[in-house]
Write an enzyme that holds these catalytic residues in place. Structure first.
Site, PDB file in Angstrom:
ATOM      1  N   GLY A   1      59.543  76.709  60.143  1.00  0.00           N
ATOM      2  CA  GLY A   1      58.632  76.616  59.001  1.00  0.00           C
ATOM      3  C   GLY A   1      59.381  76.551  57.699  1.00  0.00           C
ATOM      4  O   GLY A   1      58.808  76.287  56.642  1.00  0.00           O
ATOM      5  N   GLY A   2      60.706  76.794  57.757  1.00  0.00           N
ATOM      6  CA  GLY A   2      61.542  76.744  56.564  1.00  0.00           C
ATOM      7  C   GLY A   2      62.117  75.361  56.315  1.00  0.00           C
ATOM      8  O   GLY A   2      62.059  74.470  57.163  1.00  0.00           O
TER       9      GLY A   2
ATOM     10  N   CYS B   1      69.629  88.742  67.515  1.00  0.00           N
ATOM     11  CA  CYS B   1      68.533  87.789  67.663  1.00  0.00           C
ATOM     12  C   CYS B   1      69.072  86.392  67.971  1.00  0.00           C
ATOM     13  O   CYS B   1      68.540  85.682  68.827  1.00  0.00           O
ATOM     14  CB  CYS B   1      67.707  87.768  66.382  1.00  0.00           C
TER      15      CYS B   1
ATOM     16  N   CYS C   1      64.874  89.444  61.068  1.00  0.00           N
ATOM     17  CA  CYS C   1      64.681  88.268  61.914  1.00  0.00           C
ATOM     18  C   CYS C   1      63.351  88.338  62.667  1.00  0.00           C
ATOM     19  O   CYS C   1      63.136  89.235  63.482  1.00  0.00           O
ATOM     20  CB  CYS C   1      65.835  88.180  62.908  1.00  0.00           C
TER      21      CYS C   1
ATOM     22  N   LEU D   1      62.033  74.753  64.894  1.00  0.00           N
ATOM     23  CA  LEU D   1      61.371  74.609  63.601  1.00  0.00           C
ATOM     24  C   LEU D   1      60.758  75.943  63.197  1.00  0.00           C
ATOM     25  O   LEU D   1      59.801  76.406  63.812  1.00  0.00           O
ATOM     26  CB  LEU D   1      60.278  73.538  63.669  1.00  0.00           C
TER      27      LEU D   1
END
Length: 375
Positions: free
Chosen positions: A14-15, A102, A198, A12
């Site tokens: 936050g988007g 990433c 990122c 998760l």
């Protein structure tokens, strides 16, 4: 997607994409746990680093959906595995893509390992991509929304990583994801998409790099060798760059091939030996058109290289797939040739060249050199 109930750990961020992914999995009856990854600690209190707000958004989403959320810090892993390589590439005059590394090193390695320790059977993220079983293997497919497909950033994933991964929104257009988020009442339904580095955020890029890279000013010259200005350090520029050059147009319409009096300037070359930035005028200038490239540091989804032949490739994320011929791929590198009608614009060392067979992402490598169409 296997509809059997599984324990799925969702990243998760936050988007909205990861939030809807978690909700979809919960609706399907899976045992869903959320993890928020904190991967950057330097200057964490300034206006550009949004990790605190992102975590609050992720926690609010978890509360609405009714799942647990854990805050995990991978900052040390990110700095060692991703950011150090990112800086090395820039210092060498190349332009790396940190999101590719990433994903391979953090989201689908450090995060995957942590999720497995929590008893997860699968992990899930909000990427726009799809995974399909094919015989005894798994394939990485493009997301169905052509404007949001993120398979380019995932091309270094392995069979073992993909076999443990779900991409719940890969089958959906972004408009439907936004609609679902609003319908569910998710607090981040209208949150804008992140476009920064990122995990580092949307900060002034040159100012940020200036903290970490040594740099020496030098001349900006055009394709005729005329000095037009001074650059602030070659590491801060990338091939095809138009903004932030600090030079105006030329009044003589014959002064630059491919552009008229007010045609914009683009970075065409970086000469590290003489510390010179070479610019050309006009988007279609011959020095910006490339007919072939070589790439190394190869990674193939299937574990082995595809056979030489006709395929398609992306040489940067936002470019359309270009027909190409894989001339050959060895353990150390590959060569791609593009047809005259499919010349590639501003092919950039350090970026990824990613191969496709239709919707199937095959893998790719890091561009190390390219041949101009006029060479």
């Amino acid at each position: 997607m296997n509809q059997q109930k599984q324990r799925v750990v969702v990243g998760l961020s936050g988007g909205v994409d990861s939030a809807v992914s978690a909700w979809l999995l919960k609706q399907q009856g899976h045992d869903v746990v959320g993890i928020f990854m904190k991967n950057w600690e330097d200057d964490d209190n300034d206006e550009y680093c949004s990790s605190r707000q992102d975590f609050l958004d992720a926690a609010s989403v978890a509360d609405v959906i009714g799942i647990e959320i854990e805050h995990v810090n991978f900052a040390a892993e990110y700095k060692d595995r991703v950011f150090a390589e990112f800086l090395r590439e820039y210092q060498a005059g190349r332009t790396p893509n940190p999101d590719v590394l990433c994903n391979a090193e953090i989201k689908f390695k450090a995060f995957l390992d942590h999720a497995m320790r929590l008893g997860a059977e699968k992990i899930a993220t909000g990427h726009y991509a799809r995974v399909r079983e094919h015989g005894n293997a798994v394939q990485l497919l493009k997301g169905l929304d052509p404007l949001k497909d993120q398979s380019y950033f995932l091309h270094r994933l392995t069979q073992a990583q993909l076999a443990k991964t779900l991409f719940p929104v890969g089958e959906l257009p972004k408009t439907e994801v936004r609609r679902l988020a609003a319908e569910i009442g998710l607090p981040n339904a209208k949150k804008k998409d992140s476009t920064g580095i990122c995990f580092i955020g949307e900060r002034p890029f040159r100012e940020f790099l200036n903290r970490y890279l040594s740099h020496a000013p030098g001349p900006i010259k055009d394709d005729r060798g005329r000095k037009l200005g001074e650059h602030v350090g070659l590491s801060f520029y990338t091939l095809g760059q138009r903004q932030g050059l600090g030079i105006g147009g030329v009044k003589d319409k014959k002064a630059a091939r491919g552009g008229g009096e007010h045609a914009p300037w683009y970075v065409a070359r970086k000469d590290l030996d003489t510390n010179t930035l070479v610019v050309v005028q006009g988007h279609e200038h011959p020095w910006l058109q490339y007919r072939s490239l070589q790439a190394d540091d190869l990674s193939w989804i299937a574990g082995t290289a595809p056979a030489p032949g006709a395929l398609a490739a992306k040489t940067r994320y936002r470019q359309a797939d270009a027909p190409c011929t894989l001339a050959g791929a060895s353990a150390i590198g590959m060569r791609l040739d593009f047809a005259p009608e499919a010349l590639q614009w501003a092919v950039t060392p350090g970026q990824s060249a990613v191969l496709y067979d239709g919707d199937v992402c095959l893998g790719g490598g890091v561009i190390n050199e390219a041949t101009m169409a006029t060479a």
